[in-house]
Write an enzyme that holds these catalytic residues in place. Structure first.
Site, PDB file in Angstrom:
ATOM      1  N   ASN A 253       0.826  -1.207   0.000  1.00  0.00           N
ATOM      2  CA  ASN A 253       0.000   0.000   0.000  1.00  0.00           C
ATOM      3  C   ASN A 253       0.868   1.268   0.000  1.00  0.00           C
ATOM      4  OD1 ASN A 253      -2.399   1.595  -0.017  1.00  0.00           O
ATOM      5  ND2 ASN A 253      -3.441  -0.075   1.052  1.00  0.00           N
ATOM      6  N   ARG A 254       0.218   2.414   0.215  1.00  0.00           N
ATOM      7  CA  ARG A 254       0.875   3.694  -0.055  1.00  0.00           C
ATOM      8  C   ARG A 254       1.485   4.358   1.181  1.00  0.00           C
ATOM      9  NH1 ARG A 254      -3.235   2.936  -3.578  1.00  0.00           N
ATOM     10  NH2 ARG A 254      -2.760   3.418  -5.753  1.00  0.00           N
TER      11      ARG A 254
ATOM     12  N   HIS B   6       3.585  -0.169  -2.543  1.00  0.00           N
ATOM     13  CA  HIS B   6       3.984  -1.582  -2.573  1.00  0.00           C
ATOM     14  C   HIS B   6       5.498  -1.795  -2.597  1.00  0.00           C
ATOM     15  CE1 HIS B   6      -0.164  -2.430  -2.852  1.00  0.00           C
ATOM     16  NE2 HIS B   6      -0.324  -2.468  -4.156  1.00  0.00           N
TER      17      HIS B   6
ATOM     18  N   HIS C 127      -0.847 -10.201  -2.875  1.00  0.00           N
ATOM     19  CA  HIS C 127      -1.578  -9.384  -3.836  1.00  0.00           C
ATOM     20  C   HIS C 127      -2.222 -10.252  -4.924  1.00  0.00           C
ATOM     21  CE1 HIS C 127      -2.473  -5.745  -6.129  1.00  0.00           C
ATOM     22  NE2 HIS C 127      -2.113  -5.061  -5.058  1.00  0.00           N
TER      23      HIS C 127
ATOM     24  N   TYR D  66      -5.131 -11.697  -7.328  1.00  0.00           N
ATOM     25  CA  TYR D  66      -6.335 -11.176  -8.003  1.00  0.00           C
ATOM     26  C   TYR D  66      -7.297 -12.336  -8.200  1.00  0.00           C
ATOM     27  CZ  TYR D  66      -4.186  -6.702  -9.352  1.00  0.00           C
ATOM     28  OH  TYR D  66      -3.603  -5.460  -9.357  1.00  0.00           O
TER      29      TYR D  66
ATOM     30  N   ASP E 281     -11.383   0.753  -3.609  1.00  0.00           N
ATOM     31  CA  ASP E 281      -9.931   0.665  -3.466  1.00  0.00           C
ATOM     32  C   ASP E 281      -9.593   1.292  -2.114  1.00  0.00           C
ATOM     33  OD1 ASP E 281      -7.263   0.304  -3.862  1.00  0.00           O
ATOM     34  OD2 ASP E 281      -7.105   1.503  -5.680  1.00  0.00           O
TER      35      ASP E 281
ATOM     36  N   GLN F  50      -7.456  -4.337   2.518  1.00  0.00           N
ATOM     37  CA  GLN F  50      -7.626  -3.478   1.351  1.00  0.00           C
ATOM     38  C   GLN F  50      -8.442  -4.264   0.333  1.00  0.00           C
ATOM     39  OE1 GLN F  50      -6.237  -0.319   1.109  1.00  0.00           O
ATOM     40  NE2 GLN F  50      -6.706   0.160  -1.033  1.00  0.00           N
TER      41      GLN F  50
ATOM     42  N   GLU G 221      -6.471  -7.712   0.319  1.00  0.00           N
ATOM     43  CA  GLU G 221      -5.106  -7.671   0.845  1.00  0.00           C
ATOM     44  C   GLU G 221      -5.160  -7.375   2.340  1.00  0.00           C
ATOM     45  OE1 GLU G 221      -3.141  -4.526  -1.473  1.00  0.00           O
ATOM     46  OE2 GLU G 221      -4.784  -4.798  -2.864  1.00  0.00           O
TER      47      GLU G 221
HETATM   48  C1  GAL Z   1      -3.706  -2.176  -5.125  1.00  0.00           C
HETATM   49  C2  GAL Z   1      -3.953  -0.730  -4.849  1.00  0.00           C
HETATM   50  C3  GAL Z   1      -4.461  -0.080  -6.120  1.00  0.00           C
HETATM   51  C4  GAL Z   1      -3.500  -0.323  -7.268  1.00  0.00           C
HETATM   52  C5  GAL Z   1      -3.183  -1.809  -7.372  1.00  0.00           C
HETATM   53  C6  GAL Z   1      -2.121  -2.102  -8.389  1.00  0.00           C
HETATM   54  O1  GAL Z   1      -3.217  -2.801  -3.978  1.00  0.00           O
HETATM   55  O2  GAL Z   1      -4.893  -0.604  -3.797  1.00  0.00           O
HETATM   56  O3  GAL Z   1      -4.665   1.289  -5.932  1.00  0.00           O
HETATM   57  O4  GAL Z   1      -2.335   0.412  -7.058  1.00  0.00           O
HETATM   58  O5  GAL Z   1      -2.737  -2.312  -6.147  1.00  0.00           O
HETATM   59  O6  GAL Z   1      -2.519  -1.769  -9.671  1.00  0.00           O
END
Ligand code: GAL
Length: 384
Positions: free
Chosen positions: A111-112, A137, A211, A213, A283, A320, A348
């Site tokens: 995350n940020r 990340h 992470h 999907y 998000d 997240q 996440e």
């Molecule tokens: C997620 C994040 C999104 C985007 C994604 C990667 O974890 O919350 O904003 O950055 O990763 O594309």
């Protein structure tokens, strides 16, 4: 470089498709089995693909480049297997095209972190900025882009892969040598169980997560807006337009962020709610209803069509939920599938974003002598 899409394994049996593939017997793990194939090299380090099968009908492959779950085959209500995670068919594509972090472990800080800066014990640190003005990340070369040491492991109820990585003092701007271990277990109860451990020789923020999907209908099978989601969270972290928390922990009640009861993801995703506009959908980081770091239920995801259900238990304080808003069809994934807008979602488990700059948030600082421990279990089942 070799593609691995053609690799097939029957449940309970390990069928090697490669020369030099090492078989690891079921041993204590019942009918669990692990195969290992060398698939290439990055930075002079060998990259291996491990394939694990269990007697519950699941199979999973994991690679030590980026500590990546490459595939995860899960039965539906009729016992039909589908691979429920997005990814690529070759190592080369992971190296060159995985800007969305498909299946990786992300860190040091998932995350940020606002403006890529934080202060700790009187010192100011500057991190790589790789998400506009922010750090995301782990930076330009985070844990998703390095080769981890790896070995197959077994325990009574599971087969797994142990991955270790030493993140050196100063890497991407972070202080301290951080030694990280991740275990990916495929258990006999149809779980992907992940354990993270870390130790440091200097205080540093740590927030690692998986992470993956997910699309419970199978990767590339359509969008996830019909999936029903429950989040055990009465509040979420409000963010600004750069997706940095403002510090406000807002109750979800009466908003489109309320997933306390199961509801289709698409039901409110395009509402004109400022937070959804900022996120281009979901998000955000939900604050889990929990008092301590015990393993508790965070989320339940259900695909009514296939009947597949995924529950997420975690020791972490937040999750997240990212609804794949940045996927736009430019990624051609496994088996030629095109990953379009919202074709998969991430859950996440983690601490809140930007914690190193927000003193009110639970701390993400790891100090020498302490151990970072995080456990998350993605459990698969079916509903009639
Ligand atoms: C997620 C994040 C999104 C985007 C994604 C990667 O974890 O919350 O904003 O950055 O990763 O594309």
């Amino acid at each position: 470089m070799k593609a691995w899409a053609m690799m097939t394994l029957a449940a309970g049996v390990c069928l090697s498709v490669c020369a030099g593939c090492q078989m690891h017997g079921a041993g204590n793990a019942g009918q669990q089995a692990i195969a290992r194939e060398r698939i290439g090299e990055v930075d002079g380090e060998p990259v291996f693909l491990y394939t694990l099968v269990n007697r519950g009908g699941m199979k999973m492959s994991v690679m030590n480049y980026g500590a990546t779950v490459v595939s995860l085959w899960v039965p539906d209500r009729d016992g039909r297997l589908a691979d429920v995670v997005q990814g690529f068919d070759s190592l080369e594509e992971y190296i060159n095209h995985n800007d969305s972090y498909f299946g990786n472990v992300v860190g040091r800080y998932g995350n940020r972190i606002a403006k890529g800066q934080f202060s700790l014990d009187g010192a100011k640190y500057s991190l790589a900025k790789n998400n506009n003005e922010n750090h995301l990340h782990g930076g330009l070369k985070g844990f998703d882009k390095v080769v981890w040491e790896s070995e197959p492991v077994t325990r009574n109820d599971a087969a797994g892969v142990k991955l270790t990585y030493l993140s050196k003092d100063g890497e991407e701007g972070y202080p301290g040598n951080l030694s990280v271990t991740v275990f990916y277990w495929l258990t006999m109860k149809n779980e992907l169980s992940i354990e993270y451990h870390a130790q440091t020789d200097k205080a540093t923020p740590v927030n690692v997560t998986h992470h993956g999907y997910f699309n419970l209908g199978g990767h590339g099978s359509g969008d996830i807006e019909d999936h029903e989601l429950t989040l055990h969270a009465d509040r979420f972290n409000v963010v600004d337009k750069g997706l940095i928390p403002t510090g406000e922990l807002r109750p979800v009640a009466g908003t489109p962020m309320d997933f306390t009861k199961p509801i289709a993801i698409g039901a409110r995703i395009d509402d004109a709610y400022q937070q959804l506009v900022y996120g281009k959908g979901y998000d955000h980081n939900w604050i889990l209803n929990k008092q301590d770091a015990s393993l508790t239920l965070a989320a339940t995801l259900h695909d009514p069509q296939s009947g597949r259900v995924m529950t997420v238990h975690t020791t972490e304080p937040g999750v997240q939920f990212y609804s794949g808003n940045f996927l736009d069809g430019t990624h051609k994934g496994k088996a030629g599938k095109v990953y379009k807008h919202r074709y998969a979602l991430c859950l996440e488990t983690q601490h809140y974003p930007d914690s190193p700059n927000q003193s009110e948030f639970p701390s993400t600082i790891l100090r020498p002598g302490q151990e970072y421990v995080h456990k998350t279990i993605y459990r698969f089942a079916v509903k009639p």
